[in-house]
Design a protein around this motif. Structure first.
Motif, mmCIF file in Angstrom:
data_model
loop_
_atom_site.group_PDB
_atom_site.id
_atom_site.type_symbol
_atom_site.label_atom_id
_atom_site.label_comp_id
_atom_site.label_asym_id
_atom_site.label_seq_id
_atom_site.Cartn_x
_atom_site.Cartn_y
_atom_site.Cartn_z
ATOM 1 N N THR A 94 42.168 27.583 43.346
ATOM 2 C CA THR A 94 43.210 28.378 44.007
ATOM 3 C C THR A 94 42.668 29.374 45.022
ATOM 4 O OG1 THR A 94 43.197 30.015 42.221
ATOM 5 C CG2 THR A 94 44.775 28.189 42.031
ATOM 6 N N GLY A 95 41.351 29.562 45.036
ATOM 7 C CA GLY A 95 40.757 30.502 45.983
ATOM 8 C C GLY A 95 40.883 31.958 45.574
ATOM 9 N N ILE A 96 41.247 32.193 44.303
ATOM 10 C CA ILE A 96 41.358 33.558 43.782
ATOM 11 C C ILE A 96 40.038 33.906 43.102
ATOM 12 C CG2 ILE A 96 42.571 35.026 42.108
ATOM 13 C CD1 ILE A 96 44.989 33.145 42.449
ATOM 14 N N PRO A 97 39.501 35.102 43.313
ATOM 15 C CA PRO A 97 38.282 35.474 42.591
ATOM 16 C C PRO A 97 38.506 35.352 41.076
ATOM 17 C CG PRO A 97 38.723 37.055 44.331
ATOM 18 C CD PRO A 97 39.935 36.158 44.239
ATOM 19 N N ALA A 98 37.554 34.755 40.391
ATOM 20 C CA ALA A 98 37.698 34.473 38.952
ATOM 21 C C ALA A 98 37.958 35.739 38.142
ATOM 22 C CB ALA A 98 36.462 33.747 38.434
ATOM 23 N N ILE A 99 37.267 36.814 38.446
ATOM 24 C CA ILE A 99 37.442 38.049 37.672
ATOM 25 C C ILE A 99 38.852 38.597 37.871
ATOM 26 C CG2 ILE A 99 36.529 39.696 39.367
ATOM 27 C CD1 ILE A 99 35.423 39.821 35.761
ATOM 28 N N GLU A 100 39.380 38.471 39.081
ATOM 29 C CA GLU A 100 40.749 38.915 39.370
ATOM 30 C C GLU A 100 41.759 38.062 38.596
ATOM 31 O OE1 GLU A 100 43.637 38.724 43.242
ATOM 32 O OE2 GLU A 100 41.592 39.474 43.574
ATOM 33 N N LEU A 101 41.557 36.757 38.599
ATOM 34 C CA LEU A 101 42.449 35.862 37.862
ATOM 35 C C LEU A 101 42.378 36.147 36.366
ATOM 36 C CD1 LEU A 101 44.451 33.543 37.774
ATOM 37 C CD2 LEU A 101 42.503 31.951 37.852
ATOM 38 N N PHE A 102 41.183 36.407 35.845
ATOM 39 C CA PHE A 102 41.044 36.733 34.433
ATOM 40 C C PHE A 102 41.912 37.936 34.065
ATOM 41 C CE2 PHE A 102 39.081 39.648 31.357
ATOM 42 C CZ PHE A 102 39.258 38.884 30.201
ATOM 43 N N PHE A 103 41.838 39.002 34.842
ATOM 44 C CA PHE A 103 42.590 40.206 34.501
ATOM 45 C C PHE A 103 44.098 39.992 34.653
ATOM 46 C CE2 PHE A 103 38.442 42.392 34.880
ATOM 47 C CZ PHE A 103 38.430 42.929 33.604
ATOM 48 N N THR A 104 44.512 39.182 35.601
ATOM 49 C CA THR A 104 45.931 38.828 35.717
ATOM 50 C C THR A 104 46.383 38.091 34.459
ATOM 51 O OG1 THR A 104 45.824 38.694 38.134
ATOM 52 C CG2 THR A 104 47.612 37.489 37.058
ATOM 53 N N LEU A 105 45.596 37.116 34.025
ATOM 54 C CA LEU A 105 45.930 36.353 32.821
ATOM 55 C C LEU A 105 45.847 37.226 31.572
ATOM 56 C CD1 LEU A 105 44.129 33.021 33.720
ATOM 57 C CD2 LEU A 105 46.602 33.446 33.705
ATOM 58 N N LEU A 106 44.871 38.096 31.514
ATOM 59 C CA LEU A 106 44.749 39.002 30.368
ATOM 60 C C LEU A 106 46.001 39.874 30.246
ATOM 61 C CD1 LEU A 106 43.049 40.183 28.039
ATOM 62 C CD2 LEU A 106 42.126 41.817 29.717
ATOM 63 N N ASP A 107 46.485 40.377 31.366
ATOM 64 C CA ASP A 107 47.701 41.191 31.341
ATOM 65 C C ASP A 107 48.890 40.380 30.823
ATOM 66 O OD1 ASP A 107 46.282 43.367 32.324
ATOM 67 O OD2 ASP A 107 46.957 43.083 34.397
ATOM 68 N N GLN A 108 49.003 39.122 31.263
ATOM 69 C CA GLN A 108 50.083 38.250 30.788
ATOM 70 C C GLN A 108 49.936 37.983 29.295
ATOM 71 O OE1 GLN A 108 50.036 34.695 33.200
ATOM 72 N NE2 GLN A 108 50.472 35.827 35.060
ATOM 73 N N ALA A 111 50.936 41.062 27.314
ATOM 74 C CA ALA A 111 52.385 41.285 27.359
ATOM 75 C C ALA A 111 53.114 40.318 26.428
ATOM 76 C CB ALA A 111 52.896 41.136 28.790
ATOM 77 N N GLU A 112 52.652 39.071 26.380
ATOM 78 C CA GLU A 112 53.303 38.067 25.540
ATOM 79 C C GLU A 112 52.893 38.167 24.083
ATOM 80 O OE1 GLU A 112 52.820 34.165 27.258
ATOM 81 O OE2 GLU A 112 53.379 34.906 29.249
ATOM 82 N N SER A 113 51.778 38.784 23.806
ATOM 83 C CA SER A 113 51.274 38.872 22.434
ATOM 84 C C SER A 113 51.776 40.103 21.692
ATOM 85 C CB SER A 113 49.738 38.887 22.440
ATOM 86 O OG SER A 113 49.253 37.683 22.996
ATOM 87 N N GLN A 114 52.436 41.002 22.369
ATOM 88 C CA GLN A 114 52.877 42.240 21.720
ATOM 89 C C GLN A 114 54.219 42.091 21.083
ATOM 90 O OE1 GLN A 114 52.502 45.464 24.499
ATOM 91 N NE2 GLN A 114 50.314 45.184 24.662
#
Length: 114
Positions: A94-108, A111-114
């Motif tokens: 996708t051309g997104i920096p991996a660390i940035e994508l990780f934190f986006t997914l971590l936030d999701q 949010a879904e695990s709470q």
């Protein structure tokens, strides 16, 4: 906004990851998720050594971790790859920096695990 802390000031793995998010280049060589995964495994080992109890979604001996399972469900397929490899491959595609994508997914995930 989260402010920089010393590692011994962090209360849990998410607090620690907030520190990594603030300055990923300081914590993770080359912003590699494989390095971050190794760091989180070390976090888990330190917990075991010191008898600390904390739910850690990134490491489970002999089974998928909660984060791996969530990622597989999100992607609509099972994978034997660790979360770090899956996210690095998606980031490259996708051309997104991996660390940035990780934190986006971590936030999701959080949010879904709470």
């Amino acid at each position: 906004m989260t402010k920089p802390k010393q590692p011994n000031e962090c209360e849990n793995v998410y607090d620690f990851l907030d520190q990594v998010r603030l300055r990923p280049g300081m914590w993770v060589a080359g912003s590699s998720l494989t390095h971050l995964d190794s760091m989180l495994r070390g976090y888990r080992v330190a917990m075991e050594v010191h008898g600390a109890k904390e739910a850690l979604p990134f490491w489970a001996p002999g089974e998928d971790t909660p984060f791996d399972s969530w990622l597989n469900e999100r992607n609509g397929r099972a994978s034997s790859l660790r979360w770090s490899t899956q996210i690095e491959r998606e980031a490259k595609a996708t051309g997104i920096p991996a660390i940035e994508l990780f934190f986006t997914l971590l936030d999701q995930f959080r949010a879904e695990s709470q």
